[in-house]
Design a protein around this motif. Structure first.
Motif, short mmCIF file in Angstrom:
data_model
loop_
_atom_site.label_atom_id
_atom_site.label_comp_id
_atom_site.label_asym_id
_atom_site.label_seq_id
_atom_site.Cartn_x
_atom_site.Cartn_y
_atom_site.Cartn_z
N CYS A 40 9.02 24.07 62.50
CA CYS A 40 8.55 24.36 63.86
C CYS A 40 7.19 23.77 64.19
CB CYS A 40 8.59 25.85 64.15
SG CYS A 40 7.25 26.77 63.37
N SER A 41 6.50 23.20 63.20
CA SER A 41 5.21 22.59 63.54
C SER A 41 5.33 21.08 63.65
CB SER A 41 4.15 22.97 62.51
OG SER A 41 4.59 22.64 61.22
N GLU A 42 6.55 20.56 63.54
CA GLU A 42 6.74 19.11 63.59
C GLU A 42 7.14 18.67 65.00
OE1 GLU A 42 6.34 16.74 61.06
OE2 GLU A 42 5.25 18.45 60.29
N GLU A 43 6.66 17.51 65.34
CA GLU A 43 6.98 16.95 66.65
C GLU A 43 8.50 16.77 66.79
OE1 GLU A 43 4.60 13.51 67.54
OE2 GLU A 43 6.14 12.72 68.87
N GLY A 44 9.02 17.19 67.90
CA GLY A 44 10.45 16.96 68.19
C GLY A 44 11.40 17.68 67.26
N PHE A 45 10.95 18.78 66.65
CA PHE A 45 11.84 19.42 65.67
C PHE A 45 13.11 19.98 66.28
CE2 PHE A 45 9.60 23.15 67.15
CZ PHE A 45 10.44 24.22 66.91
N TRP A 46 13.03 20.32 67.57
CA TRP A 46 14.24 20.86 68.22
C TRP A 46 15.35 19.82 68.27
CZ3 TRP A 46 14.35 25.86 68.61
CH2 TRP A 46 13.18 26.57 68.81
N ASP A 47 14.98 18.56 68.34
CA ASP A 47 15.99 17.51 68.44
C ASP A 47 16.36 16.95 67.07
OD1 ASP A 47 16.17 17.70 71.20
OD2 ASP A 47 14.46 16.36 71.51
N ARG A 48 16.00 17.67 66.01
CA ARG A 48 16.38 17.23 64.67
C ARG A 48 17.34 18.23 64.03
NH1 ARG A 48 13.31 14.34 66.91
NH2 ARG A 48 12.08 12.61 66.12
N GLY A 49 18.09 18.93 64.85
CA GLY A 49 19.05 19.92 64.35
C GLY A 49 20.35 19.23 63.96
#
Lengths: 223, 600, 375
Positions: free
Chosen positions: C297-306
């Motif tokens: 959750c602290s990484e850029e764009g983590f939502w789009d890395r699912g």
């Protein structure tokens, strides 16, 4: 190169390239197998955690052979200057030659069983393009992303971070590094598949030796 | 219009002076309130405007349903976890995944801890400054404060020295001229009624509660890894239980359970010895507020029910807080509520910044549409070319909040609704708490339907939750004792085990009220997702028929001492515990595009 | 005596002696390069400097950062608010509302130009002229711009302000934009996480106050002190990773013994945060310790890395359910198929024409030869 008649064997690959080839093959196999398991680990091992080091060894061999692969890449570039001859073809298809495109098409036709192949001392035009797109470029991606990932572990003060840290900047999220590293792995696995098959096939069907050339360095022409 | 009567029986008159509060602070998210006051400064018209929209709907589409909880959890970080809970329930409902008994207990424990935490924080840090004058606390006598504190509670921090230290600290802040969060407060406002000693006691407890609240949520951290935004799992909970075997230290073990039990014990002590006595003390000085700001609460109340004591059983036999609706103030009849019934929950956008194919019709969440359309009505003032909006036109679209209706009725949700519904359903403990409190304050049952009634109900529910928390921990221990330690059902974990298409509804009762999530799954991916959240109900704008929502209704008839210092409005609105990020993210199925948005 | 409580007074109250204070000033003077003569200057500045005002603005967010901040155990949030900073504006806890609240922002910008810290929670939507977030009747964008222009430094709390977070996940309908992309002349400190760890938040603030300088930042503007190591490298389950012991399914034997969550999609190996070393909620736990993988959750764009439960992220561009290995298998099948077809066809042709397999390739085609790769 005359297209007719028996020819004496020609020295194609110097000892450097031959040694490089087989070491590199070994590195690619080890990296492919260990890399696959780093992404998709084998089933869990039961036992005392402190005495087990399965993933540890897999990672160790992967990292060690990663260095080997990178050093071999430098060696191979060096060989272009040392051994000369056809060694540049791996990186630079001879597209400026008048007959290159013809040869390229001819080679595709040969693979479609529609034409007879030509004779080449080094790589044929199709082979040269394949080497570049499926081996050299993915190999470079592997080395770059590989060291960038290594930099993640080595930390901000490491030389790996100094040289390759910019890649993590490029992606923002380093999960992308892992993704591209894996994609490049698959491209190289495809390459290995095609390379071995074509080598065996050409060795049997074409007008010149292939496999033995990489052992002895000499290419023999059969007709 | 100058004066009209709404179908739900409220008289609106917008002829008087317009007062605007934007931003409304000490809430979650962004809210604007506009009211008209008459010549006597009594509120005669109220407009509730949700002023943020995050557009999660197009974002969720096409994602893995097992990931949905994490996305929707980020709707709100205050009532953290409630959306995740509703989401995993929605997915489990759609795919037919029953969860193990211990997973149910753990979810209840996490959720009860949130109730205790959220109600406590709301009372002290979001609501108390509406009743407590911080500056007045400076003139209190620490000794008299100590006597007051000791007369109402056995809480140990009550010596004159303790209160004197607190007073010194506040004096330093005020004396420095840098008041921090207390800057520009409404200190000295005539609506503040507490004596200096009660103010000092409350300020002391403001700080104490701020320090203590972080303990309560450690319960969520034990099972969910962190708070805010703990981890959840479709099919159960991620934390495995291992109390007997090797490697127990890597799971929920006796040490973890002891920690949880210890925190629960201290939570109950804090709520029963600090929160409740403070609440009663403050309430006793503001008895007039048991008559003001009731709004819809005496008519329509809704609860989806919460805390299944039996895993996967959502009947009122199992739910510790029952499900049901009250209409027209008839406490003798509890209406059945079904989230999946296409004729019960509808949302309207006639007055919301969205488009519907038919603006006058409501849509069930499964068929909802989210198509943003920001525009200011013809009677609004300002707002052109990025200028400040001076006044909203409530005759047109005026909020990012949709207008949800249950069988066509505007409903109030929240602790008051839940408690009254439990009371109506005959819950013994709730009845005892409510009757006891009313007796102590010498008030009739109808006093509940008010601003202070709402605030009191929240406190009582906090106490109820802290008590249940202990029981539920004992329940989990009983499960473990009988060997019932499974925490996840993984039978349908892999998407290949799912049907091609499925749809489900997930219920929850957030601390702020009824929360529903509706999901459609197609080929292993989210096809559409919709949430109708507590603040959507409470902060609802008008519907096509002209019914006003709970905030707007509650503000009517409230007198203001000084309309430019809108303390009374804050009291009413805060009593609902608004959560605007929840209300206005609005998730709908049809991939609403934003091309229509324009400013008139 | 100034009417403001000064830094000196604050640290004296926190148990720092006059002697220690002067020592600190000497260090500061050296660091600032103004030599021993500057000690008195620094000491004077410290003694008379008011508590630093902080404006804490909220854009599109969920308030989890504020909530996390309040969870800090050392220092406690109450301590920070009452004696370390002057938290003059924070919609979540401030007493004032409406006009009185708006006035504070204007006053602080006017009275403390270039001296206040701007803390931003959430991000700034730019679509529809910014009207997806309205504060005080105006787009939040305006309030943010005004406050940012004269700030001493900007702290971007959480992943929202640092890199976008959930509302900026594909397709980012409100065009939610992180702070650093809208600011050019004021230093920005990104403190990512959804939310950030409480003690990281208070740590960053107290670092600035204690050392009177901004923390060292990495390329993504994150403080190096908290964000330069991966969750994986400091994870207490790392031994199980190295051993090859993984949780294979939820609640299996491995899960009950705290084995590595790598196979359950844990993003620890690609996430830079202090979770596994500092822990959450005063070290009580962190996601992996409670049995769930890190979601990064602290990484850029983590939502789009699912999906979060798969090791390999989705590759939407290759089809809705693709990931690297699935693409690879398709590629390998295509190539393998081509190889098989070619090999089969060669064999069939040989058999039909009755030629030996080994030998000259003359018979492969009857075409006239063209000159080839002459040397």
């Amino acid at each position: 190169m005359p297209e007719k008649g028996m020819l004496p064997p020609v020295m194609v690959y110097g000892p450097g390239v031959r040694i490089w080839h087989w070491l590199n093959a070994l590195a690619v196999v080890v990296l492919g197998v260990t890399g696959y398991f780093i992404g998709m680990p084998p089933p869990s091992v039961i036992g005392d955690t402190s005495t087990l080091y399965v993933m540890g060894w897999i990672r160790f061999y992967h990292l060690a052979f990663g260095y080997v692969f990178a050093l071999l890449a430098i060696m191979r570039l060096w060989l272009v200057f040392v051994e000369g001859g056809v060694t540049l073809q791996l990186y630079v298809p001879a597209i400026w030659r008048r007959d290159w495109l013809d040869g390229f098409i001819r080679q595709i036709k040969w693979n479609l069983l529609m034409a007879k192949p030509l004779r080449y001392v080094g790589l044929n035009p199709l082979g040269s393009v394949t080497m570049l797109t499926m081996f050299v470029i993915p190999g470079a991606v592997m080395i770059l992303t590989g060291f960038a990932m290594y930099a993640e572990v080595a930390g901000h003060d490491s030389w790996q971070y100094f040289l390759f840290g910019w890649l993590t900047m490029l992606f923002g999220n380093t999960l992308d590094l892992h993704l591209f590293h894996r994609l490049a792995m698959w491209v190289m696995m495809w390459f290995v598949m095609v390379h071995v098959y074509i080598a065996v096939r050409e060795d049997i069907l074409s007008r010149q030796t292939v496999i033995s050339t990489m052992l002895s360095g000499e290419r023999q022409f059969r007709d | 219009m100058s004066q009209i009567t709404t179908p739900n029986g409220f008289t609106l008159d917008n002829s008087g002076r317009r007062v605007v509060i934007d931003p409304v602070t000490r809430i979650e998210g962004h809210l604007r309130i506009e009211v008209n006051v008459d010549s006597g400064n009594v509120i005669r018209n109220a407009v509730s405007v949700g002023t943020m929209w995050r557009g999660l709907e197009p974002i969720l589409k096409g994602r893995d349903p097992r990931d949905a909880w994490a996305f929707v959890q980020r709707i709100c970080g205050v009532c953290t976890g409630v959306h995740a809970l509703a989401s995993v329930r929605a997915v489990e409902d759609a795919l037919g995944i029953p969860i193990p008994a211990s997973a149910n207990s753990i979810r209840n424990i996490m959720h009860l801890a949130l109730y205790a935490h959220d109600h406590l924080v709301h009372f002290y840090h979001l609501h108390a400054l509406d009743w407590v004058d911080v500056v007045s606390a400076l003139s209190a006598s620490p000794k008299a404060t100590s006597e007051l504190a000791q007369s109402i509670s056995s809480w140990p921090n009550s010596s004159p020295g303790y209160f004197s230290d607190v007073q010194k600290k506040v004096k330093q802040m005020v004396g420095s001229g840098q008041l921090g969060p207390f800057r520009n407060g409404y200190w000295g406002h005539p609506a503040y009624k507490l004596p200096p000693e009660a103010n000092l006691m409350a300020v002391a407890h403001y700080i104490e509660a701020l320090n203590f609240q972080r303990e309560i949520v450690k319960i969520q951290a034990v099972f969910g890894g962190k708070n805010p935004h703990p981890m959840w799992l479709v099919g159960g909970v991620p934390s495995a239980i291992n109390v007997h075997g090797a490697g127990a230290v890597g799971a929920i073990n006796i040490e973890r359970l002891n920690l949880v039990a210890d925190i629960a014990e201290r939570t109950l002590a804090f709520i029963s010895q600090v929160y409740i006595p403070d609440l009663l003390a403050i309430a006793s000085f503001y008895k007039d507020w048991f008559k003001l700001g009731g709004g819809l609460s005496s008519q329509n109340l809704l609860s989806y029910g919460e805390f299944p004591s039996i895993a996967n059983d959502t009947s009122n036999h199992s739910l510790m807080l029952p499900r049901g609706a009250i209409l027209g103030g008839d406490l003798t009849h509890l209406h059945e509520v079904d989230l999946k019934d296409p004729n019960q929950v509808h949302e309207f956008v006639d007055h919301s910044w969205y488009n519907y194919p038919d603006e006058k019709a409501g849509l069930h969440p499964w068929d909802g549409v989210t198509d943003m359309n920001f525009r200011l009505g013809p009677k609004s003032r300002g707002g052109k070319n990025g200028e400040r909006i001076e006044e909203i036109d409530e005759g047109d679209k005026y909020s990012y909040i949709k207008a949800p209706r249950w069988k066509g009725h505007a409903m109030e949700v929240g602790p008051l609704a839940r408690l009254v519904i439990a009371y109506a359903a005959g819950d013994k403990r709730v009845k005892e708490m409510v009757d006891g409190t009313l007796k102590k304050l010498d008030l009739p049952l109808t006093a509940l339907f008010s601003t202070m009634g709402r605030t009191a109900a929240r406190g009582l529910e906090g106490l109820w939750a802290a008590e249940k928390l202990k029981e539920e921990i004992a329940g989990l221990q009983a499960n473990i004792r009988s060997g019932n330690t499974a925490t996840a059902n993984t039978e349908k974990w892999e998407p290949k085990t799912w049907p091609t298409e499925a749809k489900g509804a997930g219920y929850s009762e957030a601390p702020r009220g009824a929360l529903g999530h509706w999901i459609k799954i197609k080929e292993g991916r989210i096809d559409n997702y919709q949430c109708v959240v507590p603040t959507t109900w409470n902060a609802s704008p008008r519907d096509p028929a002209g019914n006003i929502g709970p905030y707007e209704a509650a503000l009517l008839g409230v007198p203001m001492a000084n309309p430019s210092k809108p303390l009374e409005i804050l009291r009413v609105v805060h009593s609902f515990d608004p959560c605007l990020a929840c209300a206005t993210h609005v998730i709908g199925p049809d991939g609403g595009l934003l091309t229509e948005a324009k400013i008139l | 005596m100034s009417k403001h409580e000064t830094f000196y007074e604050v640290i004296r109250q926190r148990g720092v002696s006059r002697r220690e204070f002067l020592g600190f000033c000497a260090v500061m003077a050296t660091m600032l390069g103004i030599g021993p003569k500057g000690v008195a200057t620094v000491a004077h500045a410290m003694e008379t400097k008011p508590r630093i005002p902080v404006l804490w603005l909220h854009g599109l967010e969920c308030t989890c950062c504020s909530e996390s901040f309040l969870r800090s155990g050392h220092p406690m949030a109450s301590e920070i608010i009452t004696s370390m900073i002057s938290l003059d504006y924070d919609d979540t806890i401030m007493a004032a509302a409406g006009d009185q609240a708006e006035e504070i922002v204007h006053d602080i910008i006017r009275d403390y130009r270039g001296e206040y810290i701007l803390a931003v929670e959430g991000n700034i939507p730019l679509a529809n002229d910014g009207m997806a977030c309205i504060v005080g009747g105006r787009p939040f964008h305006h309030q943010f711009d005004e406050a940012a222009e004269h700030a001493k430094a900007i702290i971007a709390w959480g992943t929202c302000a640092s890199s976008g977070c959930v509302q900026a996940a594909r397709p980012n309908p409100t065009q939610a934009t992180p702070v650093h992309k809208l600011v050019s002349h004021v230093p920005v400190i990104n403190v990512p996480g959804c939310p950030p760890i409480a003690e990281v938040m208070t740590g960053v603030l107290s670092y600035i106050l204690t050392y009177d300088r901004l923390p060292e930042l990495d390329h993504q503007l994150r403080p190096k002190m908290f964000y330069s190591q991966r969750v994986h490298d400091k994870c207490y389950r790392r031994a199980h990773f190295d051993a090859g012991q993984f949780v294979e399914a939820w609640d299996d034997d491995g899960a009950r013994q705290g084995w590595c969550l790598y196979k359950m999609g844990c993003r620890g190996p690609t996430t830079y945060n202090a979770c596994s070393s500092m822990g959450w909620n005063e070290g009580v736990s962190f996601p992996i310790k409670s049995g769930h993988g890190c979601i990064g959750c602290s990484e850029e764009g983590f939502w789009d890395r699912g999906p979060f439960y798969e090791r390999l992220p989705d590759m939407h561009q290759w089809g809705i359910e693709s990931n690297a290995d699935k693409v690879a298998v398709v590629g390998a099948s295509v190539l393998g198929g081509a190889v098989a077809v070619q090999a089969g066809a060669t064999l069939v042709k040989r058999i039909l024409t009755g030629k030996r397999l080994k030998g000259s390739a003359d018979d492969a085609a009857d075409e006239t030869e063209t000159p080839g790769n002459k040397k």
